[in-house]
Design a protein around this motif. Structure first.
Motif, short mmCIF file in Angstrom:
data_model
loop_
_atom_site.label_atom_id
_atom_site.label_comp_id
_atom_site.label_asym_id
_atom_site.label_seq_id
_atom_site.Cartn_x
_atom_site.Cartn_y
_atom_site.Cartn_z
N ILE A 156 18.93 44.97 19.16
CA ILE A 156 19.73 46.13 18.72
C ILE A 156 20.58 46.56 19.91
CG2 ILE A 156 19.74 48.49 17.83
CD1 ILE A 156 16.93 47.95 16.71
N LEU A 157 21.88 46.61 19.68
CA LEU A 157 22.82 47.08 20.69
C LEU A 157 23.50 48.33 20.16
CD1 LEU A 157 24.43 43.64 21.56
CD2 LEU A 157 22.94 44.97 23.06
N VAL A 158 23.65 49.34 21.02
CA VAL A 158 24.31 50.59 20.64
C VAL A 158 25.60 50.67 21.44
CG1 VAL A 158 24.12 53.10 20.54
CG2 VAL A 158 22.08 51.68 20.23
N LYS A 197 34.45 53.28 21.94
CA LYS A 197 35.33 52.26 22.54
C LYS A 197 34.74 50.85 22.42
CE LYS A 197 36.89 55.58 25.99
NZ LYS A 197 36.88 55.89 27.42
N GLY A 198 33.56 50.76 21.82
CA GLY A 198 32.93 49.45 21.68
C GLY A 198 32.14 49.03 22.91
N GLU A 199 31.98 49.95 23.85
CA GLU A 199 31.22 49.64 25.07
C GLU A 199 29.73 49.81 24.78
OE1 GLU A 199 34.54 51.49 28.16
OE2 GLU A 199 33.03 52.80 27.26
N TYR A 200 28.92 48.89 25.31
CA TYR A 200 27.48 48.98 25.13
C TYR A 200 26.92 50.15 25.94
CZ TYR A 200 27.88 44.35 23.09
OH TYR A 200 28.23 43.30 22.28
N ILE A 201 26.15 51.00 25.26
CA ILE A 201 25.54 52.14 25.98
C ILE A 201 24.02 52.07 25.95
CG2 ILE A 201 27.50 53.70 25.72
CD1 ILE A 201 26.04 54.98 23.33
N ASP A 202 23.46 51.21 25.08
CA ASP A 202 22.01 51.05 25.06
C ASP A 202 21.68 49.73 24.38
OD1 ASP A 202 19.34 51.62 25.49
OD2 ASP A 202 19.30 53.42 24.22
N ARG A 245 16.47 40.54 26.16
CA ARG A 245 15.96 39.16 26.26
C ARG A 245 17.01 38.18 25.71
NH1 ARG A 245 11.34 41.76 24.67
NH2 ARG A 245 11.55 41.11 22.49
N PHE A 246 17.61 38.55 24.59
CA PHE A 246 18.61 37.68 23.96
C PHE A 246 19.81 37.48 24.89
CE2 PHE A 246 22.44 37.22 21.31
CZ PHE A 246 22.11 36.07 20.61
N LEU A 247 20.22 38.55 25.54
CA LEU A 247 21.37 38.49 26.45
C LEU A 247 20.99 37.97 27.84
CD1 LEU A 247 23.06 41.89 25.51
CD2 LEU A 247 23.80 39.59 24.80
N GLU A 248 19.68 37.78 28.02
CA GLU A 248 19.14 37.33 29.31
C GLU A 248 19.61 38.22 30.46
OE1 GLU A 248 20.19 33.18 29.59
OE2 GLU A 248 18.67 32.62 28.13
N THR A 249 19.40 39.54 30.28
CA THR A 249 19.76 40.52 31.29
C THR A 249 18.71 41.63 31.30
OG1 THR A 249 21.57 41.93 32.12
CG2 THR A 249 21.22 41.90 29.73
N ASP A 250 18.92 42.62 32.17
CA ASP A 250 18.05 43.82 32.16
C ASP A 250 18.93 45.04 32.06
OD1 ASP A 250 19.04 44.34 34.72
OD2 ASP A 250 17.33 43.42 35.71
N ARG A 251 18.32 46.22 32.04
CA ARG A 251 19.08 47.47 31.85
C ARG A 251 19.95 47.81 33.07
NH1 ARG A 251 15.19 48.78 27.98
NH2 ARG A 251 16.14 49.76 26.18
N GLY A 252 19.67 47.25 34.20
CA GLY A 252 20.42 47.56 35.43
C GLY A 252 21.80 47.08 35.35
#
Length: 184
Positions: free
Chosen positions: A159-161, A165-170, A177-184
């Protein structure tokens, strides 16, 4: 003596007082004044209704407020009033009251000291409003936000929020895991 003008003024005053009572009842707000020389308040009719007390029995002394204030909140009320008297400062507080029917109501009280010519606080004047419904709504919102956050975080699907402007905020853990990244 023509008393017509006096009678008219009395009628206007009665109408004004009736409108004030009605406005206070609609808003669940009343006014009060604490005479610091005897530590006894004067309440408007609506304060009695908020506290669930009978106006015919008169206002309780300030000391008796400890019995009708929630035990966890007595220090809030007592400190606000005693500080206002001692230091001449206003206050704006929230606390709970215990009604005779055992229900608990939330109160928002604002107080302003009135000083004599030598600067001593001779009374504290203020308002008190029943904010129980607002407090219930705030609690329901907090619980709803907690449920949402739990569902959001525990969801197995990504789930992406985004903002306007279409920018990811959460993003939830599955999305990270899907994006292979972390919140930082």
């Amino acid at each position: 003596h023509d008393v017509t003008e006096r009678k008219r003024a009395e009628e206007v005053l009665r109408e004004s007082e009736a409108l004030l009572r009605e406005a206070q009842a609609v808003a669940h707000i009343g006014h009060w004044e604490l005479d610091t020389s005897i530590m006894r308040p004067r309440w408007s009719e609506e304060i009695f209704h908020i506290f669930g007390l009978d106006p015919e029995k008169g206002e309780p002394s300030f000391a008796m407020h400890q019995e009708i204030t929630h035990p966890d909140d007595w220090d809030i009320l007592n400190n606000a009033v005693t500080t206002s008297i001692a230091e001449g400062t206003p206050f704006d507080i929230e606390f709970r009251v215990l009604r005779p029917d055992k229900t608990i109501r939330w109160m928002h009280a604002i107080g302003y000291p009135k000083r004599d010519s030598e600067g001593r606080t001779e009374s504290v004047f203020g308002t008190a409003q029943d904010i129980t419904e607002r407090k219930r709504a705030e609690e329901a919102l907090r619980e709803s936000e907690e449920r949402f956050r739990t569902i959001f975080e525990e969801a197995l699907n990504p789930i992406l929020v985004t903002n306007e402007k279409g920018e990811y905020i959460d993003a939830n853990a599955a999305a990270l895991r899907f994006l292979e990244t972390d919140r930082g």
